[in-house]
Write an enzyme that holds these catalytic residues in place. Sequence first.
Site, short mmCIF file in Angstrom:
data_model
loop_
_atom_site.label_atom_id
_atom_site.label_comp_id
_atom_site.label_asym_id
_atom_site.label_seq_id
_atom_site.Cartn_x
_atom_site.Cartn_y
_atom_site.Cartn_z
N SER A 153 -4.74 -35.86 9.29
CA SER A 153 -4.13 -36.04 8.20
C SER A 153 -4.81 -35.74 6.73
O SER A 153 -4.51 -35.06 5.97
CB SER A 153 -3.56 -37.46 7.87
OG SER A 153 -4.47 -38.31 7.74
N HIS A 181 1.45 -34.79 12.09
CA HIS A 181 1.30 -33.47 11.28
C HIS A 181 1.63 -32.28 11.98
O HIS A 181 1.41 -31.01 11.52
CB HIS A 181 0.07 -33.45 10.27
CG HIS A 181 -0.25 -34.53 9.58
ND1 HIS A 181 0.21 -34.63 8.40
CD2 HIS A 181 -0.86 -35.63 9.68
CE1 HIS A 181 0.03 -35.78 7.59
NE2 HIS A 181 -0.71 -36.37 8.47
N LYS A 213 7.57 -35.81 7.50
CA LYS A 213 6.78 -34.82 7.17
C LYS A 213 7.61 -33.40 7.33
O LYS A 213 8.45 -33.10 6.50
CB LYS A 213 5.26 -35.04 7.96
CG LYS A 213 4.74 -36.11 7.43
CD LYS A 213 3.41 -36.76 8.11
CE LYS A 213 3.11 -37.80 7.16
NZ LYS A 213 2.33 -39.02 7.92
C1 LIG Z 1 1.89 -40.34 7.78
C2 LIG Z 1 1.21 -40.65 9.10
C3 LIG Z 1 1.68 -41.81 9.81
C4 LIG Z 1 2.75 -42.75 9.19
O1 LIG Z 1 4.05 -42.37 9.07
P1 LIG Z 1 4.99 -42.92 8.17
O2 LIG Z 1 6.46 -42.44 8.63
O3 LIG Z 1 4.64 -42.39 6.65
O4 LIG Z 1 4.90 -44.32 8.19
C5 LIG Z 1 1.02 -41.92 11.03
N1 LIG Z 1 0.02 -41.26 11.64
C6 LIG Z 1 -0.21 -40.19 10.82
C7 LIG Z 1 -1.16 -39.36 11.59
C8 LIG Z 1 0.48 -39.85 9.69
O5 LIG Z 1 -0.11 -38.88 8.94
#
Ligand SMILES: *Cc1c(COP(=O)(O)O)cnc(C)c1O
Length: 362
Positions: A153, A181, A213
Site C-alpha cells: 500500500s 490494492h 478502493k
Molecule cells: C486499505 C487496506 C486495508 C483495510 O481496508 P479497509 O476496508 O479500508 O478497512 C487492508 N489491507 C490493505 C493492504 C489495505 O491497503
Amino acid sequence: MAQSPMRVSLDGNSLINFSSNDYLGLATDDSIAQAAAKGAARYGVGSGASALVTGYSGVHQCFEKELAQFLQRDRVLLCSSGYQANLAVLSSLAAGNDTIIQDRLCHASLIDGAKLSGAQLRRYPHLDMEGLERQLQRSSDGNTLLVTDGIFSMDGDRAPLDDISRISKEFDAWLVVDDAHGIGITGPQGRGCVAAANLGQDEVPVLVGTLGKAFGCAGAFIAGSDALIDHIVNEGRTYIFSTALSPAIAEAGRAALKLVQSDQWRRDKLDELIAQFREGAREFGIKLMESDTPIQPLLVGSAENALSMSAALQAKGMLVTAIRPPTVPVGASRLRITLSAGHQASDVTHLLEALSQCMSKP
Ligand SMILES: *Cc1c(COP(=O)(O)O)cnc(C)c1O
C-alpha cells in the site's frame, strides 16, 4: 450528476486529488450511486444487526455469489471493512502455538490481526524470498500462516506470488493474500494479483479484498473454500460481533462489480496515465520508486520535507498527502501519489510540472 471524479474542494479551493484509492474513478460514478439509492429504498440504509442475527439479507447473498464467481472461489464472505476482514482471518486461523509469517511491509491490519490471534509473528525483509525461507525453516510446533499483500500500500510494488505460493507449498504453510490494492486494477477482468499470477484457490486458499478502493464503495470480502468461510463465520469474532455491511452498499458493490468486469478501458487508461507519469518523471529527473501500479510514491526522506512539498503542491491546486512515521519507517517519509482512471492526461502533466518546480527549489 456526480462531481468530477478526482476533484476535491478544500477551504473553498478545488484541488486535483492524487491521494485517493479510487483507482478506477468509480467512487462518484452515477450508476453506482443509483444502485446505492435503489438498495437503500428497497432494503434500508442500515443492516440493523450483525450478519448472524438479522443483518444478512438477500442482497448480501447475491453479491457474495457474484463475487465468488468473479474470483473463481467456492465462497465469499462480505465484511464491513478490510481491517475487520483481516482481523477475522488471522485471529480465527491462528492461535497460541501457531506462527504467522509476514512481509515486513504488510498492512497494519495484518499486524494487528496477528497480535489478536496470539500466534507468534515473524516478519521477513520486504520481498526477500530467502528471508522468507529462513523464517519458515525455524521450527515451530503448530500451524504456519504465510501472509502477504498483493500490492504494497505504501510502496506500490508487487509481491512475487508465484514464488511465495511455491514456497508456501514446500513448507506446508497456508497462504493468505490481502489484495486490497490489486482487485479491480490488475489481472483478467480486474480479478487481481492472484488471478494475474494464474493462482487458484488451491495455491491461495485465503484471499482478502476491499470494496473501498478500486470498487469505489466500502466494505471488504474474504474468499475461499466452503470450509474456510464456515470457519470464519463461526470463529471470526470481529465478523460475528459487528454490524453487517449496509445493504445499500452491497447493492452499490454489485453495480461496481459489473463495471469492474466490463470496463477494461478504465484499466487501460490507468496504465497509460502510469506510463505517462513515469516517463515524464524521468524526463524531469524526478526519481520515483520501482512501481508499475497506481501507487507511485516519491521518497523525500524527512517528515518536514514531505509536509513542505505537500503544502507547496496544495498551493498549486493538487492534493498529495505526506506519509510519515509511523505509517512508514523514520527517514522514509514520502508523497504517496496515486493515479486513477478518473484523472486526465492534463492532470498528470500539471502534477509533473508542479513536482519539478517544488524539487528544484533549494
Ligand atoms: C486499505 C487496506 C486495508 C483495510 O481496508 P479497509 O476496508 O479500508 O478497512 C487492508 N489491507 C490493505 C493492504 C489495505 O491497503
